[in-house]
Scaffold this active site. Structure first.
Site, PDB file in Angstrom:
ATOM      1  CB  CYS A  27      43.119  58.863  52.909  1.00  0.00           C
ATOM      2  SG  CYS A  27      44.607  59.825  52.508  1.00  0.00           S
ATOM      3  CG  HIS A  89      51.511  67.138  49.433  1.00  0.00           C
ATOM      4  ND1 HIS A  89      52.180  67.405  50.601  1.00  0.00           N
ATOM      5  CD2 HIS A  89      50.206  67.089  49.744  1.00  0.00           C
ATOM      6  CE1 HIS A  89      51.312  67.529  51.587  1.00  0.00           C
ATOM      7  NE2 HIS A  89      50.109  67.336  51.097  1.00  0.00           N
ATOM      8  CB  CYS A 111      49.908  59.782  47.954  1.00  0.00           C
ATOM      9  SG  CYS A 111      48.389  58.816  47.719  1.00  0.00           S
ATOM     10  CD  GLU A 141      48.102  66.077  43.933  1.00  0.00           C
ATOM     11  OE1 GLU A 141      47.544  65.588  42.931  1.00  0.00           O
ATOM     12  OE2 GLU A 141      47.554  66.136  45.051  1.00  0.00           O
ATOM     13  CB  CYS A 209      42.663  60.206  45.683  1.00  0.00           C
ATOM     14  SG  CYS A 209      42.246  60.947  47.253  1.00  0.00           S
ATOM     15  CB  SER A 238      43.863  70.753  48.511  1.00  0.00           C
ATOM     16  OG  SER A 238      42.971  70.892  47.416  1.00  0.00           O
ATOM     17  CG  ASN A 239      41.482  66.411  51.895  1.00  0.00           C
ATOM     18  OD1 ASN A 239      40.661  66.059  52.740  1.00  0.00           O
ATOM     19  ND2 ASN A 239      42.779  66.447  52.151  1.00  0.00           N
ATOM     20  CB  SER A 281      45.943  65.484  56.087  1.00  0.00           C
ATOM     21  OG  SER A 281      45.262  66.702  55.866  1.00  0.00           O
TER      22      SER A 281
END
Length: 333
Positions: A27, A89, A111, A141, A209, A238-239, A281
């Site tokens: 991203c 993060h 970010c 984060e 996001c 995490s994502n 990532s």
């Protein structure tokens, strides 16, 4: 080379389908963070210290470490006056204060979407709110966001934890969320918050996001056709983990892999269609390597399923803006 175990081939010898979810992989925030470290190395020379992993991907971290980045857990591992990059993060004000006291040359890789959550945390706490943060305990984060107003914030991750909160927490209750949560799971938690606190203040825009949402929606579009989903990403991403959970929740087996070498032939037994994606990532080249590895188990056909085109770009911090442009993550983008 892939193990050509015959059990991993499609039984009738036809081509196995690979459905590529789009968007996938890097991203804008990840590309920005990687480029910050690359430019810092180019302009300042090695070593450049990075607090925590710049992004949660072992391949990215390994590549940057080979170029001279030194990854540390805390600032006490960084020599006085050295260059240190804060990860994508984000960090708490206490970390920033320590860096200033140590006179470290700080380059902030946070970010911009995480920075917006931090700003809201400060604003809501300053007006007297109890701020409920929806997120996962221990995630970097979350630790950074909680550090913005520790006396005013409470962390929850499930509807059950919401229902355990005191109903008279404060005259005003607001909420924020970690940016990389599962959209569906978060909706359940927010539903519980609205029931618990009828006067709940809701942010004007959601914190999850765009990239997290897009990757989840793209995967949802191919899950119904897939016999197996492979998610390229690291276990602390995490994502990426949310993508695996999403597939499994919809009844399709899913596996998280760092690289093509992690593919196990037994996963492919009787599998005709594979859904393939990468966390935000994960370098795109790693997804391409998975496609190549899968072709080692017999013929494949590859089909791209793109639900939207991402055009988001974040400006680099001024500390590295003038140094030579380097492609984020090496040859892949």
């Amino acid at each position: 080379m892939a193990d050509v175990n015959s059990d991993a081939h499609v039984p009738d010898g036809t081509a196995r389908r690979i459905l590529l979810a789009g968007p996938r992989s890097f991203c804008a925030g990840v590309e920005r963070a990687i480029e910050i470290v690359e430019r810092a190395l180019d302009s300042r020379g090695a070593p450049v210290y990075v607090r925590k992993q710049i992004v949660h991907n072992v391949s990215v971290v390994g590549d940057l470490a080979a170029r001279g980045a030194v990854f540390v857990e805390e600032l006490d591992e960084v020599p006085d006056g050295a260059t240190v990059v804060f990860s994508a993060h984000g960090v708490s004000p206490a970390v920033r204060e320590e860096a200033e006291r140590r006179r470290l040359d700080v380059i902030d890789g946070t970010c911009p979407l995480v920075a917006k959550v931090h700003a809201k945390a400060r604003r809501y706490a300053a007006r007297g709110d109890t701020v409920v943060l929806v997120g996962h305990a221990g995630h970097e984060e979350v630790e950074g966001t909680l550090g913005e107003a520790p006396e005013s914030m409470v962390l929850v991750s499930t509807p059950e934890e919401v229902r355990a909160l005191p109903a008279d927490a404060a005259p005003q209750v607001s909420y924020l969320t970690q940016t990389t949560l599962g959209v569906d799971d978060t909706a359940e938690v927010l539903g519980a918050l609205r029931e618990r606190f009828p006067l709940l203040y809701e942010p004007p825009s959601e914190d999850i996001c765009y990239a997290t949402t897009n990757r989840q929606n793209a995967l949802k579009a191919i899950i119904p056709e897939a016999d197996l989903v492979l998610v390229v990403g690291s276990a602390n991403s995490s994502n990426s983990v949310r993508l695996v959970e999403l597939s499994r929740a919809q009844g399709t087996p899913a596996e998280l892999i760092d690289t093509a070498a992690d593919i196990r032939p037994e996963w492919l037994t009787s599998v005709r269609t594979i859904g393939l994606t990468g966390g935000a990532s994960a370098p795109p080249a790693l997804v391409e390597e998975v496609v190549t590895a899968l072709s080692g188990y017999g013929p494949v056909s590859v089909e791209e399923r793109e639900i939207t085109r991402e055009t988001v770009h974040f400006e680099l911090p001024s500390a590295v803006r003038g140094s030579a442009q380097q492609p984020a993550g090496g040859p892949s983008s």
